[in-house]
Design a protein around this motif. Structure first.
Motif, PDB file in Angstrom:
ATOM      1  N   ASP A  53       0.993  -1.282   0.004  1.00  0.00           N
ATOM      2  CA  ASP A  53      -0.027   0.208   0.105  1.00  0.00           C
ATOM      3  C   ASP A  53       0.896   1.225   0.063  1.00  0.00           C
ATOM      4  N   SER A  54       0.374   2.411  -0.480  1.00  0.00           N
ATOM      5  CA  SER A  54       0.846   3.708  -0.585  1.00  0.00           C
ATOM      6  C   SER A  54       0.009   4.538  -0.222  1.00  0.00           C
ATOM      7  N   VAL A  55       0.249   5.747   0.332  1.00  0.00           N
ATOM      8  CA  VAL A  55      -0.294   6.865   0.914  1.00  0.00           C
ATOM      9  C   VAL A  55       0.024   8.123   0.756  1.00  0.00           C
ATOM     10  N   PHE A  56      -0.469   9.209   0.509  1.00  0.00           N
ATOM     11  CA  PHE A  56      -0.063  10.397   0.508  1.00  0.00           C
ATOM     12  C   PHE A  56      -1.375  11.461   1.107  1.00  0.00           C
ATOM     13  N   ALA A  57      -0.845  12.367   1.842  1.00  0.00           N
ATOM     14  CA  ALA A  57      -1.734  13.434   2.359  1.00  0.00           C
ATOM     15  C   ALA A  57      -1.116  14.804   2.527  1.00  0.00           C
ATOM     16  N   GLY A  58      -1.838  15.630   1.863  1.00  0.00           N
ATOM     17  CA  GLY A  58      -1.435  17.120   1.875  1.00  0.00           C
ATOM     18  C   GLY A  58      -2.515  18.182   1.852  1.00  0.00           C
ATOM     19  N   SER A  59      -2.165  19.494   1.974  1.00  0.00           N
ATOM     20  CA  SER A  59      -3.210  20.478   1.854  1.00  0.00           C
ATOM     21  C   SER A  59      -4.401  20.474   1.140  1.00  0.00           C
ATOM     22  N   HIS A  60      -3.962  20.097  -0.105  1.00  0.00           N
ATOM     23  CA  HIS A  60      -4.843  20.134  -1.311  1.00  0.00           C
ATOM     24  C   HIS A  60      -5.112  18.496  -1.982  1.00  0.00           C
ATOM     25  N   PHE A  61      -4.159  17.756  -1.820  1.00  0.00           N
ATOM     26  CA  PHE A  61      -4.377  16.442  -2.373  1.00  0.00           C
ATOM     27  C   PHE A  61      -4.134  15.105  -1.419  1.00  0.00           C
ATOM     28  N   ILE A  62      -5.074  14.236  -1.604  1.00  0.00           N
ATOM     29  CA  ILE A  62      -4.946  13.127  -0.670  1.00  0.00           C
ATOM     30  C   ILE A  62      -5.363  11.733  -1.471  1.00  0.00           C
TER      31      ILE A  62
ATOM     32  N   ASP B  83      -0.367  18.121  -5.173  1.00  0.00           N
ATOM     33  CA  ASP B  83      -0.457  19.040  -3.947  1.00  0.00           C
ATOM     34  C   ASP B  83      -0.467  20.495  -3.972  1.00  0.00           C
ATOM     35  N   VAL B  84      -1.030  21.245  -4.731  1.00  0.00           N
ATOM     36  CA  VAL B  84      -1.203  22.499  -4.803  1.00  0.00           C
ATOM     37  C   VAL B  84      -2.435  22.918  -5.186  1.00  0.00           C
ATOM     38  N   PRO B  85      -2.952  24.150  -5.171  1.00  0.00           N
ATOM     39  CA  PRO B  85      -4.148  24.607  -5.451  1.00  0.00           C
ATOM     40  C   PRO B  85      -4.588  24.454  -7.031  1.00  0.00           C
ATOM     41  N   PRO B  86      -5.925  23.499  -7.045  1.00  0.00           N
ATOM     42  CA  PRO B  86      -6.143  23.060  -8.448  1.00  0.00           C
ATOM     43  C   PRO B  86      -6.424  24.348  -9.360  1.00  0.00           C
ATOM     44  N   PRO B  87      -6.339  24.160 -10.770  1.00  0.00           N
ATOM     45  CA  PRO B  87      -6.598  25.568 -11.874  1.00  0.00           C
ATOM     46  C   PRO B  87      -8.030  25.766 -11.663  1.00  0.00           C
ATOM     47  N   SER B  88      -8.449  26.691 -12.127  1.00  0.00           N
ATOM     48  CA  SER B  88      -9.767  27.315 -12.287  1.00  0.00           C
ATOM     49  C   SER B  88     -10.447  26.378 -13.359  1.00  0.00           C
ATOM     50  N   ASP B  89      -9.879  25.952 -14.276  1.00  0.00           N
ATOM     51  CA  ASP B  89     -10.349  25.018 -15.375  1.00  0.00           C
ATOM     52  C   ASP B  89      -9.566  23.947 -15.622  1.00  0.00           C
TER      53      ASP B  89
END
Length: 425
Positions: free
Chosen positions: A22-31, A58-64
């Motif tokens: 198993d692998s896991v990632f957690a961040g402020s914008h992406f999990i 794990d960055v703010p997604p683009p608006s489109d």
């Protein structure tokens, strides 16, 4: 008003398994959670590749174009897995699930393939957000078994889709975040031994994501934890939770694996080429499929070899998600030459074949040898290969060696379908 995530994640080897795939990632914008499969074929590497690839989101997604960028990241990960297989054929069969959420402060963009799950607790209500890509879930959807029967079904771990196949078909969703929501991403190492009722109770009563994650992992361990256990809990909150470190756990945190998958990704980006023989990766949200592969013809030996192989795979509990990626030409119930997805035989009483495309050409119009091969199943490589082979078999043009001549009723009119009696005329 922008919302935030407060999260915790744990990945445990479990009681039975020797390693953690198993692998896991957690961040402020992406999990994200990924459950590798393939045993000796490097399932741990597959999940590590995927998590370390998609973690760039794990960055703010683009608006489109959010879905496009999410699909691109998953496609890069899948290409990296295929490149590993091309470089080392012994890794053929490795793959991984993926369940991930990309958060913009209001909306979650979800991508899912496999049987790792996403759950949501909202105002006391508990629901599973994702739908398992499993054989038993298909049976439930078709009304052939109940959800309760699915929990005890001997093929409940049989996957129909996963990353690592030449053609992949993740599902995409957009989900609105609400302050107070508690989200859970997990591998089946939790959802298998721990009931939904116990999971819901724990999410409801735990004071924090960390407490919930620790409690859920412990419950899986207490239940015997026959598989790796990965749990990620994230709360949607109105106040900024302060600085939170990114969490990378399980196989993705293994330095050896991280260096390996980074090298593979770098090679792909530098040469811009797919591994030889690979298909165009198809990430679909609308059911359309694409991709071209070289065609491989097989015979009855293929049936025997694959029969033995799938029995071994099922016996080992690795899951046979790749069954859904196989194609063959066969005969429909109506007697017509058709394209099937799956395998042309039963294994341990399981019929793993689905009719994809039926022509109007009766199999009885084929030569004796071709008709016999159709009844056994003619292997083809991918959907595009299936369509090409089907076109060759049903093309009535002169010179087609696969079909017997059409019966003639006049100098200018030919019967559109013919029986085998025409051969003797």
């Amino acid at each position: 008003m922008s919302l935030f995530l407060r999260y915790a994640a744990i990945s445990d080897r479990g009681v039975v398994r020797q390693g953690n795939q198993d692998s896991v990632f957690a961040g402020s914008h992406f999990i994200a959670v990924a459950d590798g499969m393939g045993g000796m074929a490097a399932g741990d590497l597959a999940s590590a590749i995927v998590i370390n690839t998609v973690a760039r989101l794990d960055v703010p997604p683009p608006s489109d174009s959010v879905v496009d960028e999410l699909a691109d990241a998953v496609a890069d990960a899948n290409r990296a897995i295929r490149r590993c297989v091309a470089d080392d054929p012994q890794k053929e069969g490795m793959g991984t699930t993926l369940t991930a959420l990309w958060f913009d402060g209001e909306w979650f963009n979800l991508v899912h393939i496999g049987d790792s799950r996403a759950y949501r607790m909202r105002e006391g209500g508990f629901e599973q957000v994702t739908v398992d890509d499993t054989y038993v879930q298909m049976l439930v959807d078709e009304g052939r078994i109940t959800a309760e029967e699915a929990e005890r079904h001997p093929q409940r771990s049989l996957l129909l889709r996963a990353l690592g196949a030449s053609e992949v078909e993740p599902a995409f969703q957009t989900i609105k975040g609400v302050a107070g929501d508690r989200l859970l991403l997990c591998s089946d190492g939790l959802s298998g031994p721990v009931s939904d009722a116990d999971i819901a109770r724990t999410l409801q009563t735990s004071a924090s994501p960390q407490e919930a994650a620790e409690s859920l992992v412990q419950q899986a361990l207490d239940a015997g934890a026959p598989d790796n256990v990965t749990v990620l809990v994230a709360d949607v909150v109105e106040e900024h939770p302060g600085e939170q470190r990114q969490i990378i756990g399980g196989a993705a945190a293994d330095q050896r694996l991280a260096e390996s998958d980074t090298a593979v990704l770098r090679a792909i980006r530098e040469d811009g080429e797919e591994p030889e023989g690979d298909a165009t990766v198809n990430l679909r949200a609308d059911g359309a499929e694409s991709g071209k592969k070289k065609k491989k013809k097989g015979g009855r030996v293929w049936r025997t070899v694959l029969s033995c192989l799938i029995v071994l795979v099922l016996a080992a509990g690795a899951g046979a998600y790749w069954v859904r990626t196989q194609y063959f030409l066969g005969v429909s119930d109506a007697g017509n030459i058709s394209v099937y997805r799956g395998l042309p035989f039963e294994v341990a009483g399981l019929r793993a074949a689905w009719l994809e495309m039926e022509s109007e050409r009766p199999a009885s119009e084929a030569t004796d040898d071709v008709e016999a091969d159709l009844k056994d199943g003619i292997r083809v490589d991918g959907r595009s290969g299936a369509e090409s082979e089907l076109d060759e078999l049903i093309d009535p043009a002169a010179g087609n060696e696969n079909l017997d001549p059409l019966c003639s009723v006049s100098d200018t009119e030919a019967v559109p379908t013919a029986s085998k009696d025409c051969r003797d005329d």
